[in-house]
Design a protein around this motif. Structure first.
Motif, PDB file in Angstrom:
ATOM      1  N   ASN A 200       0.707  -1.001   0.218  1.00  0.00           N
ATOM      2  CA  ASN A 200       0.361   0.274   0.228  1.00  0.00           C
ATOM      3  C   ASN A 200       0.784   1.213   0.227  1.00  0.00           C
ATOM      4  N   LYS A 201       1.678   1.680  -0.647  1.00  0.00           N
ATOM      5  CA  LYS A 201       2.762   2.577  -1.040  1.00  0.00           C
ATOM      6  C   LYS A 201       2.332   2.784  -2.415  1.00  0.00           C
ATOM      7  N   PRO A 202       1.281   3.747  -2.734  1.00  0.00           N
ATOM      8  CA  PRO A 202       0.887   4.287  -4.501  1.00  0.00           C
ATOM      9  C   PRO A 202       2.004   5.495  -4.620  1.00  0.00           C
ATOM     10  N   GLN A 203       2.856   6.157  -3.459  1.00  0.00           N
ATOM     11  CA  GLN A 203       3.329   7.201  -4.433  1.00  0.00           C
ATOM     12  C   GLN A 203       5.021   6.615  -4.205  1.00  0.00           C
ATOM     13  N   LYS A 204       5.279   5.675  -4.120  1.00  0.00           N
ATOM     14  CA  LYS A 204       6.287   5.024  -4.115  1.00  0.00           C
ATOM     15  C   LYS A 204       6.234   4.500  -5.107  1.00  0.00           C
ATOM     16  N   ALA A 205       4.716   3.970  -5.701  1.00  0.00           N
ATOM     17  CA  ALA A 205       4.250   3.497  -6.937  1.00  0.00           C
ATOM     18  C   ALA A 205       4.537   4.329  -7.987  1.00  0.00           C
ATOM     19  N   MET A 206       4.104   5.161  -7.883  1.00  0.00           N
ATOM     20  CA  MET A 206       4.465   6.724  -8.999  1.00  0.00           C
ATOM     21  C   MET A 206       5.710   7.151  -9.095  1.00  0.00           C
ATOM     22  N   GLN A 207       6.321   6.868  -7.892  1.00  0.00           N
ATOM     23  CA  GLN A 207       8.343   6.974  -8.857  1.00  0.00           C
ATOM     24  C   GLN A 207       8.644   6.544  -9.114  1.00  0.00           C
ATOM     25  N   TYR A 208       8.497   5.214  -9.307  1.00  0.00           N
ATOM     26  CA  TYR A 208       8.941   4.008 -10.148  1.00  0.00           C
ATOM     27  C   TYR A 208       8.353   4.336 -11.881  1.00  0.00           C
ATOM     28  N   LEU A 209       6.537   4.524 -11.886  1.00  0.00           N
ATOM     29  CA  LEU A 209       5.822   4.930 -13.087  1.00  0.00           C
ATOM     30  C   LEU A 209       6.173   6.143 -13.511  1.00  0.00           C
ATOM     31  N   ARG A 210       7.052   7.122 -13.544  1.00  0.00           N
ATOM     32  CA  ARG A 210       7.529   7.833 -14.172  1.00  0.00           C
ATOM     33  C   ARG A 210       8.594   8.100 -14.489  1.00  0.00           C
ATOM     34  N   ALA A 211       9.866   7.488 -13.588  1.00  0.00           N
ATOM     35  CA  ALA A 211      10.878   6.762 -14.736  1.00  0.00           C
ATOM     36  C   ALA A 211      10.834   5.976 -15.913  1.00  0.00           C
ATOM     37  N   VAL A 212      10.030   4.631 -16.404  1.00  0.00           N
ATOM     38  CA  VAL A 212       9.162   4.011 -17.066  1.00  0.00           C
ATOM     39  C   VAL A 212       8.678   5.415 -17.786  1.00  0.00           C
ATOM     40  N   GLU A 213       7.516   5.837 -17.629  1.00  0.00           N
ATOM     41  CA  GLU A 213       6.914   6.855 -18.691  1.00  0.00           C
ATOM     42  C   GLU A 213       7.828   7.756 -19.495  1.00  0.00           C
ATOM     43  N   GLU A 214       9.013   7.875 -18.850  1.00  0.00           N
ATOM     44  CA  GLU A 214       9.345   9.023 -18.744  1.00  0.00           C
ATOM     45  C   GLU A 214      10.616   8.629 -20.175  1.00  0.00           C
ATOM     46  N   VAL A 215      10.756   6.592 -20.431  1.00  0.00           N
ATOM     47  CA  VAL A 215      11.929   6.392 -20.660  1.00  0.00           C
ATOM     48  C   VAL A 215      10.934   5.756 -22.210  1.00  0.00           C
ATOM     49  N   CYS A 216       9.809   5.306 -21.625  1.00  0.00           N
ATOM     50  CA  CYS A 216       8.572   4.823 -23.035  1.00  0.00           C
ATOM     51  C   CYS A 216       8.192   6.228 -23.886  1.00  0.00           C
ATOM     52  N   ASN A 217       8.161   7.805 -23.170  1.00  0.00           N
ATOM     53  CA  ASN A 217       7.978   8.467 -24.225  1.00  0.00           C
ATOM     54  C   ASN A 217       9.220   8.599 -25.947  1.00  0.00           C
ATOM     55  N   SER A 218      10.069   8.814 -25.064  1.00  0.00           N
ATOM     56  CA  SER A 218      11.577   8.527 -25.704  1.00  0.00           C
ATOM     57  C   SER A 218      11.990   8.459 -26.078  1.00  0.00           C
ATOM     58  N   SER A 219      12.349   6.579 -26.287  1.00  0.00           N
ATOM     59  CA  SER A 219      12.804   5.376 -26.768  1.00  0.00           C
ATOM     60  C   SER A 219      12.752   5.389 -27.674  1.00  0.00           C
ATOM     61  N   LEU A 239      -5.860   6.650  -7.737  1.00  0.00           N
ATOM     62  CA  LEU A 239      -6.817   7.298  -7.927  1.00  0.00           C
ATOM     63  C   LEU A 239      -6.590   6.493  -6.554  1.00  0.00           C
ATOM     64  N   MET A 240      -6.024   5.703  -5.482  1.00  0.00           N
ATOM     65  CA  MET A 240      -5.507   5.772  -4.666  1.00  0.00           C
ATOM     66  C   MET A 240      -5.505   6.759  -3.983  1.00  0.00           C
ATOM     67  N   MET A 241      -4.769   7.303  -4.657  1.00  0.00           N
ATOM     68  CA  MET A 241      -4.432   8.590  -3.368  1.00  0.00           C
ATOM     69  C   MET A 241      -5.407   9.609  -3.959  1.00  0.00           C
ATOM     70  N   LYS A 242      -6.632   9.346  -4.273  1.00  0.00           N
ATOM     71  CA  LYS A 242      -7.956  10.290  -4.387  1.00  0.00           C
ATOM     72  C   LYS A 242      -7.118  11.398  -5.262  1.00  0.00           C
ATOM     73  N   LYS A 243      -6.742  10.792  -6.152  1.00  0.00           N
ATOM     74  CA  LYS A 243      -6.027  12.280  -7.348  1.00  0.00           C
ATOM     75  C   LYS A 243      -6.741  12.156  -8.285  1.00  0.00           C
ATOM     76  N   PHE A 244      -7.882  12.471  -8.775  1.00  0.00           N
ATOM     77  CA  PHE A 244      -9.300  11.964  -9.463  1.00  0.00           C
ATOM     78  C   PHE A 244      -9.239  12.407 -11.068  1.00  0.00           C
ATOM     79  N   ALA A 245      -8.709  13.211 -11.365  1.00  0.00           N
ATOM     80  CA  ALA A 245      -8.840  14.346 -12.241  1.00  0.00           C
ATOM     81  C   ALA A 245      -7.706  13.850 -12.824  1.00  0.00           C
TER      82      ALA A 245
END
Length: 288
Positions: A200-219, A239-245
């Motif tokens: 239950n660490k969505p903030q930590k998940a986002m940290q890893y996912l941002r790195a992946v998204e950056e690479v996927c967009n530029s690879s 969604l877990m962090m209630k940041k719905f928008a």
């Protein structure tokens, strides 16, 4: 008095003989020392490079393993990958990075088959090669560190795994700024596990996912399917962090890619993303 010169000559002769014997002994010792240190060394014409026949076999094994892996025939790919490793261990080429790469690839495939113990052993072997041959400054080291973190994560050694993941990301940023497709997949998997109730660490998940998204967009080439998965997991984390928008924005982007990739409306990914979008919109409406 007349015999004095004879004595001097005798002394000089003895001195010359002593010097000659000493010089001869030194020469013999140098030769023996040279022979001693020469024993066990490869012949001068042995450069540590693969023979043409061995190089041909290595190339074939690499090619066959890659083809089988892409066809998702992991069992057959593992057999081929092991033949490659056995050949490289036997031939011991100067380029130790080849063997390290083979060990990492084989470990990933074994992990895909659920053979975690064997997979961990190969990453340990890769680490040994890196340390023995001083390859720490190579980008592949980042990949090895990341996988070491995976095995710590699976063993629930979360603090150690987190430290290794951070080392791997820092290493990548410093050396190449680039994550391989396999490593990006690993980070998505880690992020998904961070969203489980046990962690239950969505903030930590986002940290890893941002790195992946950056690479996927530029690879190059692009990784649309991996980017879709990354955006989908980001949507779940937000969604877990209630940041719905923000969650809705990520899921809409994932849905757009899914529509391009999968023509079947009943495709699992398309249905999953649609369900997540509905959940986000319902949650956003309730929060108003």
């Amino acid at each position: 008095m007349a015999q004095a010169p004879k004595k001097i000559k005798t002394r000089r002769a003895k001195a010359n003989l002593t010097l000659l014997l000493t010089f001869s002994i030194v020469i013999v010792m140098i030769v023996l020392v040279g022979l001693f240190f020469r024993v066990g060394q490869p012949p001068e014409d042995s450069s540590g490079k693969l023979s043409t026949a061995a190089q041909h076999k290595v190339n074939n094994f690499f090619r066959q393993t890659d083809v089988l892996r892409k066809q998702n025939k992991l069992k057959e790919a593992v057999v081929c990958g092991q033949q490659l490793i056995d050949l490289l261990e036997k031939e011991k080429p100067d380029d130790w990075m080849i063997l390290t790469m083979a060990c990492v690839a084989q470990s990933d495939m074994l992990r895909g088959l659920g053979q975690w113990d064997k997979a961990a052993t190969l990453i340990k072997r890769a680490r040994e090669i890196i340390e023995a041959h001083h390859l720490e400054e190579q980008p592949l080291t980042c990949e090895v560190v990341l996988r070491e973190g995976i095995f710590k994560f699976v063993n629930k050694e979360y603090l150690e795994s987190e430290e290794l993941f951070q080392q791997a990301l820092s290493c990548t940023a410093t050396m190449s700024g680039y994550l391989s497709k396999e490593s990006s997949g690993v980070l998505i998997w880690i992020a998904e596990n961070c969203l489980t109730p046990a962690i239950n660490k969505p903030q930590k998940a986002m940290q890893y996912l941002r790195a992946v998204e950056e690479v996927c967009n530029s690879s190059q080439p692009e990784r649309p399917e991996q980017l879709m998965l990354c955006l989908k997991v980001e949507g779940r984390a937000l969604l877990m962090m209630k940041k719905f928008a923000e969650a809705e924005e990520k899921l809409l982007a994932a849905q757009e890619i899914a529509l391009r990739l999968f023509s079947d409306p009943k495709n699992n990914e398309r249905e999953h993303i649609t369900a997540l979008l509905k959940e986000v919109r319902d949650s956003k409406a309730q929060a108003r």
